[in-house]
Design an enzyme around this catalytic site. Structure first.
Site, mmCIF file in Angstrom:
data_model
loop_
_atom_site.group_PDB
_atom_site.id
_atom_site.type_symbol
_atom_site.label_atom_id
_atom_site.label_comp_id
_atom_site.label_asym_id
_atom_site.label_seq_id
_atom_site.Cartn_x
_atom_site.Cartn_y
_atom_site.Cartn_z
ATOM 1 N N GLU A 144 0.852 -1.190 0.000
ATOM 2 C CA GLU A 144 0.000 0.000 0.000
ATOM 3 C C GLU A 144 0.887 1.238 0.000
ATOM 4 O O GLU A 144 1.805 1.353 0.815
ATOM 5 C CB GLU A 144 -0.885 0.034 1.255
ATOM 6 C CG GLU A 144 -2.009 -0.985 1.248
ATOM 7 C CD GLU A 144 -3.266 -0.503 0.525
ATOM 8 O OE1 GLU A 144 -3.250 0.610 -0.021
ATOM 9 O OE2 GLU A 144 -4.245 -1.259 0.510
ATOM 10 N N HIS A 195 -3.901 -3.366 -8.076
ATOM 11 C CA HIS A 195 -5.151 -3.886 -7.523
ATOM 12 C C HIS A 195 -6.269 -3.848 -8.568
ATOM 13 O O HIS A 195 -7.064 -4.755 -8.685
ATOM 14 C CB HIS A 195 -5.543 -3.053 -6.286
ATOM 15 C CG HIS A 195 -6.527 -3.729 -5.400
ATOM 16 N ND1 HIS A 195 -7.127 -3.105 -4.340
ATOM 17 C CD2 HIS A 195 -7.034 -4.989 -5.416
ATOM 18 C CE1 HIS A 195 -7.959 -3.952 -3.756
ATOM 19 N NE2 HIS A 195 -7.917 -5.100 -4.386
ATOM 20 N N ASP A 207 -7.243 1.451 -7.937
ATOM 21 C CA ASP A 207 -5.838 1.709 -7.560
ATOM 22 C C ASP A 207 -4.856 0.746 -8.230
ATOM 23 O O ASP A 207 -5.235 -0.376 -8.556
ATOM 24 C CB ASP A 207 -5.669 1.674 -6.028
ATOM 25 C CG ASP A 207 -6.134 0.374 -5.381
ATOM 26 O OD1 ASP A 207 -7.176 -0.153 -5.809
ATOM 27 O OD2 ASP A 207 -5.452 -0.107 -4.464
HETATM 28 ZN ZN LIG Z 1 -6.201 -1.577 -3.258
#
Ligand SMILES: [Zn+2]
Length: 273
Positions: A144, A182, A192
């Site tokens: 992330e 993702h 994303d």
């Molecule tokens: Zn994500």
């Protein structure tokens, strides 16, 4: 008296915040206990009720081999957090109510937080499909990046990311094609890491692919849904697959229509897979 009580509270608060264990001591302990619990799962054999065709128990006998290891991650999934600060994300991933996590979080200043051991399963990819892989959480590392979704990534973040990806690629022998976003895995649900993410720069370092500078014209009979599927996209919603492809491989235009340029990029890229 009141002032003394207040002073005492302030001292205790200062001591707690300066504790060598830090603000995440409780969740670190929770993590440690949970990993210890996995030992029981690993040692478990099949249930007693399972029987073979002759009525014998499966397995009839346990014989431990000497040649085995731990299953390794084979994909890396890149995300943006869609949150306002790395502190917010660390909080999100350390409360059970959210049921989400990632192996790594990269702050805007390039600092990398490791939150789940690489061999364990983080809850980052969710429902989706890439090629024939549906349970991506079981075979991938989730990274992330602190980013609200509508801003560029920082140089410090990308430099740290490249260092981390190099380490992961070498350690787990992850193929170049298996570094994806993702949205690539879940085109119907996720946006994303979006069109600001520097996939070209990653591809130059051997993480994922990017189109060549000189593009051939896609042939007239070019079957673009099959090309998207060969790359790995779930084409059950073809518009979502096209948008996901364009956010990753085109980025300058992310509409649901395929222009001649988009087709040329797709024709070029799919031959790399
Ligand atoms: Zn994500």
């Amino acid at each position: 008296m009141k002032r003394r009580t207040l002073y005492l509270i302030l001292c205790l608060f200062a001591l707690a915040s300066c504790s060598p264990k830090g603000p995440y001591a409780v969740t670190n302990k929770y993590y440690s206990n949970k990993t210890k619990g996995f030992v029981k799962t690993i040692e478990k054999q099949l249930p007693d009720s399972l029987r073979d065709s002759t009525g014998m128990q499966i397995p009839s006998e346990w014989v431990g081999t000497v040649n085995f290891g731990i299953r390794k991650p084979n994909y890396v999934i890149i995300h943006f957090t869609a949150q306002d600060s790395v502190q917010q994300t660390l909080h999100t991933f350390t409360v059970t109510s959210t049921q989400t996590s990632a192996h790594y979080v990269i702050a805007k200043n390039g600092k990398v937080f490791h939150m789940v051991n690489d061999y364990l399963r983080a809850n980052h990819a969710g429902l989706g499909k890439w090629g024939s892989v549906t349970d991506m959480n079981s075979c991938s590392i989730g990274i992330e990046i602190d980013n609200n979704g509508s801003e560029p990534f920082t140089d410090a973040q990308i430099s740290s990311l490249l260092a981390l990806l190099a380490q992961l690629k070498t350690t787990y022998n992850i193929p170049q094609a298996n570094f994806i976003g993702h949205q690539d895995f879940a085109p119907k649900r996720k946006p994303d890491p979006g069109p600001f993410f520097p996939w070209k720069r990653l591809a130059q370092h051997g993480f994922g692919y990017w189109s060549d500078d000189i593009l051939e014209l896609a042939p007239d009979n070019f079957d673009y849904p099959i090309a998207l599927r060969l790359i790995g996209y779930d084409t059950s919603d073809i518009k979502a697959a096209v948008v996901a492809f364009k956010q990753h491989f085109v980025q300058t235009d992310i509409g649901p229509q395929l222009t001649q340029l988009d087709l040329n990029v797709l024709y070029n890229v799919y031959q790399k897979y």
